[in-house]
Motif scaffolding. Structure first.
Motif, PDB file in Angstrom:
ATOM      1  N   SER A 103      -4.699   4.321   7.512  1.00 46.81           N
ATOM      2  CA  SER A 103      -6.117   4.663   7.592  1.00 46.81           C
ATOM      3  C   SER A 103      -6.894   3.860   6.557  1.00 46.81           C
ATOM      4  O   SER A 103      -6.317   3.195   5.700  1.00 46.81           O
ATOM      5  CB  SER A 103      -6.308   6.164   7.353  1.00 46.81           C
ATOM      6  N   ASN A 104      -8.217   3.933   6.644  1.00 43.23           N
ATOM      7  CA  ASN A 104      -9.075   3.236   5.685  1.00 43.23           C
ATOM      8  C   ASN A 104      -9.455   4.112   4.507  1.00 43.23           C
ATOM      9  O   ASN A 104     -10.237   3.678   3.647  1.00 43.23           O
ATOM     10  CB  ASN A 104     -10.350   2.748   6.388  1.00 43.23           C
ATOM     11  N   ASP A 105      -8.929   5.319   4.442  1.00 44.54           N
ATOM     12  CA  ASP A 105      -9.280   6.227   3.358  1.00 44.54           C
ATOM     13  C   ASP A 105      -8.768   5.701   2.024  1.00 44.54           C
ATOM     14  O   ASP A 105      -7.562   5.418   1.876  1.00 44.54           O
ATOM     15  CB  ASP A 105      -8.691   7.621   3.616  1.00 44.54           C
ATOM     16  N   ASN A 106      -9.664   5.562   1.051  1.00 43.61           N
ATOM     17  CA  ASN A 106      -9.295   5.162  -0.322  1.00 43.61           C
ATOM     18  C   ASN A 106      -8.422   3.910  -0.321  1.00 43.61           C
ATOM     19  O   ASN A 106      -7.446   3.818  -1.077  1.00 43.61           O
ATOM     20  CB  ASN A 106      -8.563   6.302  -1.033  1.00 43.61           C
ATOM     21  N   LEU A 107      -8.757   2.955   0.516  1.00 49.51           N
ATOM     22  CA  LEU A 107      -7.944   1.745   0.617  1.00 49.51           C
ATOM     23  C   LEU A 107      -7.877   1.003  -0.710  1.00 49.51           C
ATOM     24  O   LEU A 107      -6.814   0.553  -1.142  1.00 49.51           O
ATOM     25  CB  LEU A 107      -8.507   0.826   1.707  1.00 49.51           C
ATOM     26  N   GLY A 108      -9.025   0.885  -1.356  1.00 43.77           N
ATOM     27  CA  GLY A 108      -9.051   0.148  -2.616  1.00 43.77           C
ATOM     28  C   GLY A 108      -8.311   0.832  -3.741  1.00 43.77           C
ATOM     29  O   GLY A 108      -7.964   0.183  -4.736  1.00 43.77           O
ATOM     30  N   ALA A 124       0.998   5.684   0.207  1.00 43.42           N
ATOM     31  CA  ALA A 124       0.319   6.896   0.657  1.00 43.42           C
ATOM     32  C   ALA A 124       1.168   8.085   0.255  1.00 43.42           C
ATOM     33  O   ALA A 124       2.376   8.107   0.510  1.00 43.42           O
ATOM     34  CB  ALA A 124       0.100   6.863   2.165  1.00 43.42           C
ATOM     35  N   ARG A 184      -2.142   8.438   6.463  1.00 44.52           N
ATOM     36  CA  ARG A 184      -2.911   7.854   5.367  1.00 44.52           C
ATOM     37  C   ARG A 184      -2.573   6.384   5.165  1.00 44.52           C
ATOM     38  O   ARG A 184      -3.423   5.593   4.769  1.00 44.52           O
ATOM     39  CB  ARG A 184      -2.626   8.623   4.077  1.00 44.52           C
ATOM     40  N   TYR A 197      -2.326   3.848  -6.707  1.00 48.78           N
ATOM     41  CA  TYR A 197      -1.099   3.315  -6.092  1.00 48.78           C
ATOM     42  C   TYR A 197       0.116   3.947  -6.764  1.00 48.78           C
ATOM     43  O   TYR A 197       0.215   3.991  -7.989  1.00 48.78           O
ATOM     44  CB  TYR A 197      -1.064   1.801  -6.262  1.00 48.78           C
ATOM     45  N   ARG A 237       0.850  -1.190   0.000  1.00 49.15           N
ATOM     46  CA  ARG A 237       0.000   0.000   0.000  1.00 49.15           C
ATOM     47  C   ARG A 237       0.881   1.234   0.000  1.00 49.15           C
ATOM     48  O   ARG A 237       1.930   1.264   0.648  1.00 49.15           O
ATOM     49  CB  ARG A 237      -0.914   0.037   1.224  1.00 49.15           C
ATOM     50  N   SER A 296      -5.357   2.474  -3.338  1.00 42.83           N
ATOM     51  CA  SER A 296      -3.941   2.706  -3.022  1.00 42.83           C
ATOM     52  C   SER A 296      -3.200   1.415  -2.683  1.00 42.83           C
ATOM     53  O   SER A 296      -2.187   1.465  -1.994  1.00 42.83           O
ATOM     54  CB  SER A 296      -3.828   3.676  -1.848  1.00 42.83           C
ATOM     55  N   ILE A 297      -3.708   0.292  -3.143  1.00 44.00           N
ATOM     56  CA  ILE A 297      -3.048  -0.974  -2.838  1.00 44.00           C
ATOM     57  C   ILE A 297      -2.624  -1.674  -4.121  1.00 44.00           C
ATOM     58  O   ILE A 297      -3.099  -1.357  -5.226  1.00 44.00           O
ATOM     59  CB  ILE A 297      -3.961  -1.914  -2.015  1.00 44.00           C
TER      60      ILE A 297
END
Length: 733
Positions: free
Chosen positions: A447-452, A423, A444, A483, A421, A454-455
């Motif tokens: 955190s759970n912000d925009n997880l999908g 950030a 970031r 990402y 991940r 940024s991985i």
């Protein structure tokens, strides 16, 4: 400033101690420097290239000077490299880089040499005790019987048994050959003659004293011969009785196995480390560096895994340590991120956009084996401005967190999973809140912000089933559009990719079939409803023919599709079929080889609002004849193209070049060739190539290459590169 008497006295003592140390160091300067710092080898390479500039016309000159050296610092081998590159067009620009690398293999090789001098096979691989005892018992029994026979022979005939007195080991020495050398055919013939003579003397029933003495002597010699024959038969019975042949075979096999285990111990780095620590004197620094897998300073390329660092070029320090299966990697450095070449026309004054990088990777297991690693890398990108501050590129801070796990499913297959991940914040702080109140990069990251968004995920499977002649590989990769990982510059964001490869062989790998499929999907930016899909496949069959020859058939289809709301548009497609035949044969002192290819390709692509296509049929023949150190070659490539639009370089073409290598004394060698090439509707060229290589003096190598062409016919203007020259100079000190 105040200073007490005790402090002054202590300072005087320290100065005196330093003075004494300096004097002692001067006396031992040569010996000390030799022990601490010693040269191994130094070499210099200088290369130059002259060719035509693609963009501006005219010729440029590129020169590269490389210095390599191997030294030992505190008995640790280091490899040093310095590279200077000069580019002349139209002005002069240059770039200097350097690198220092810890030579781990050099350290291990030095330990191997010392260990082999101190420890032999018997020291590290003990003999089989039971086998050794059986050998001694058998040898003693056979030796006792043989000694008894030799003693009886000596007493009876007053002389030793010729050729067998020095034999001590009857187990590992088959003395049948020594018996046979004594009881030779010539000896047997002599005995027959003596038997005939004795018969004549005995038939006289009397005779003179001389004849009676002769008969007595003959009888003794004949009896001694047959006694030796009896001894030989008895020895053969003993060999059979004690199974000397079987025991000797076991001993030979055991010796070979012990030698194999000894060499394996010397080849295994972990084994060499243990033996060196136990049997060789080592300093604390050496003991530490025995666990260092890599240590690089200066410009270097680092590759750990696709989602951490992969082909990452930077200048700095990196170190990889593995001890007791515990892994540690550290990185501190800077990347000089040069501007893209196609951007220079628009942003010519744009300064270099540099990164500073640091990071760590820890876990268990070696990088190339089963492991579980956790990594964290930080990239700090500075701002860049054009002249007049009319274009700003803000600074950027990025953190990349990764987890990599590789393990064996069974003895034949393995699985690797990697999750990462990233950030990114556009400010000056990676670990604190920025001026606008947004989260930091560290905040970031967890955190759970925009997880999908940024991985990145990657899954690899490898299966090698040697007994079945089967190899299977499968990869799945997902990279979100948001990402961003500067440490893996060739990883495209917004990518989904899958790969499956199957390889099967039959008849001891004489027939090999490989099938492979790659599926890729790209999403650029936030336009998730617009995608590019790429499909490529491969079917390859290869058949090995007698004499090292080979026949192969390959089929490669490729498709490129653009997906938009409500429509699916084929952008490009190609199909290629290739037949390859490798022919080779030795005729007397000559060796002939021909790499013959036939390839059919059909390509079509969307140009503006309509499809256009090109079909080509290519014949390639690469022929060579090697005769007593000389090589004659004739290469031909004919490409027939059916190109309705007549786009540049897509028409029919033909290229042929023929040449040979020749020798000028012992130091000079050369290769000369003539070339003809043509492209329908564009040009016809005639050219020549010349290569010279030489060892001018000891440790000095020189090479020169020039390619000169001329247009004998030109139908249209095109980018032409008629002259190209390269030269290289290498000197080893």
């Amino acid at each position: 400033m105040k200073c007490s008497g005790s402090v002054l006295m202590r300072l005087v003592q320290v100065c005196f101690l330093l003075y004494s140390t300096v004097n002692q160091a001067q006396d031992k300067k040569q010996a000390g420097l030799k022990a601490i710092l010693s040269g191994k080898k130094v070499s210099m390479e200088n290369e130059g290239q002259v060719a035509e500039n693609y963009f501006g016309g005219g010729y440029y000159y590129l020169n590269g000077l490389k210095l390599n050296a191997g030294i030992r610092v505190a008995r640790l081998p280091l490899a040093l490299q310095y590279l200077r590159q000069d580019y002349f067009y139209p002005a002069h620009a240059y770039n200097n880089t350097w690198q220092v690398r810890f030579d781990r293999e050099g350290l291990l090789d030095n330990y191997r040499r010392q260990l082999k001098e101190r420890l032999g096979v018997d020291d590290l691989v003990p003999k089989d005790q039971l086998l050794e005892e059986a050998k001694n018992r058998t040898n003693n029994a056979v030796k006792a019987a043989m000694d008894s026979m030799k003693q009886a022979y000596t007493i009876q005939y007053g002389e030793a048994m010729e050729g067998l007195d020095t034999v001590q080991d009857y187990v590992q020495q088959d003395v049948s050959g020594q018996f046979r050398s004594i009881l030779s055919a010539d000896y047997s013939q002599i005995i027959k003659e003596k038997e005939a003579r004795l018969k004549q003397l005995l038939e006289k029933r009397g005779g003179s004293l001389k004849e009676r003495q002769e008969a007595s002597k003959l009888q003794k010699e004949i009896a001694a011969y047959y006694k030796l024959v009896d001894f030989y038969k008895r020895y053969q019975e003993l060999r059979k009785q004690y199974d000397l042949s079987g025991l000797n075979k076991q001993l030979v096999q055991e010796q070979a196995e012990r030698l194999r285990r000894y060499e394996k111990m010397m080849d295994d780095p972990e084994s060499v480390k243990e033996l060196a620590a136990k049997h060789l004197p080592q300093s604390g620094l050496e003991k530490f560096f025995m666990n260092v897998q890599k240590l690089n300073l200066g410009q270097q390329t680092v590759s750990l895994s696709p989602l951490s660092l992969n082909s990452y070029l930077h200048s700095g320090v990196s170190m990889e340590v593995l001890k007791d299966n515990k892994y540690l990697f550290l990185l501190v450095g800077k990347e000089r991120d040069l501007n893209a070449l196609y951007d220079r026309a628009v942003f010519s004054p744009l300064t270099q956009n540099d990164h500073t990088a640091s990071g760590i990777r820890v876990g268990r297991g070696a990088l190339d084996g089963n492991h579980t690693h956790l990594s964290l890398f930080s990239f700090k990108q500075s701002g860049a401005l054009t002249e007049g501050r009319t274009f700003d590129m803000p600074s950027r801070s990025t953190l990349v967190l990764g987890l990599s796990n590789r393990f064996n499913i069974d003895e034949s297959s393995s699985l690797q999973l990697e999750v990462s991940r990233s950030a990114t914040v556009y400010d000056q702080a990676a670990y604190g809140s920025d001026t606008t109140g947004r989260k930091s990069a560290l905040g970031r990251l967890f955190s759970n912000d925009n997880l999908g968004q940024s991985i990145a995920l990657m899954l690899k499977y490898r299966g090698n089933f040697d007994k079945a002649g089967l190899n299977i590989g499968a990869d799945v990769t997902y990279v979100a559009a948001g990402y961003y990982n500067p440490g893996s510059p060739f990883l495209a964001r917004g990518t989904r990719q899958g790969m499956l490869s199957v390889r099967k062989s039959w008849w001891k790998r004489k027939l090999v079939l490989q099938l492979r499929g790659d599926l890729r999907e790209y999403v650029y930016g936030n336009l998730t409803d617009r995608k590019w899909q790429h499909f490529s496949y491969l079917a390859d069959a290869r058949l090995k023919l007698p004499g090292g020859q080979q026949l192969s058939l390959k089929y490669q289809p490729v498709r490129g599709v653009q997906v938009m709301p409500g429509t699916r548009l084929l952008q490009n497609a190609s199909d290629r079929v290739t037949v390859k035949l490798n022919l080779q044969r030795r005729v007397g002192q000559a060796f002939y080889r021909n790499m013959f290819n036939i390839a059919y390709s059909s390509s079509r692509y969307l140009l503006a609002t309509q499809y256009t296509g090109v079909k080509t049929l290519t014949f390639t023949s690469l022929q060579s004849i090697a005769i007593t150190g000389h090589l004659l070659y004739w290469n031909n490539t004919y490409n027939y193209a059916r190109n309705p639009d007549g786009l540049a370089y897509l028409n029919s073409s033909y290229n042929t070049d023929a040449g040979f290598t020749w020798q000028l004394g012992k130091k000079w060698s050369a290769s000369s060739a003539l070339n003809y090439t043509s492209a329908t509707g564009w040009y016809k060229q005639l050219g020549a190539r010349q290569t010279l290589t030489a060892m001018v003096i000891r440790n000095l190598d020189l090479s020169f290459f020039i390619d000169v062409r001329t247009n004998i016919e030109q139908s249209a203007a095109y980018y032409n590169d008629l002259i190209r020259a390269d030269w290289s100079l290498k000197y080893n000190f």
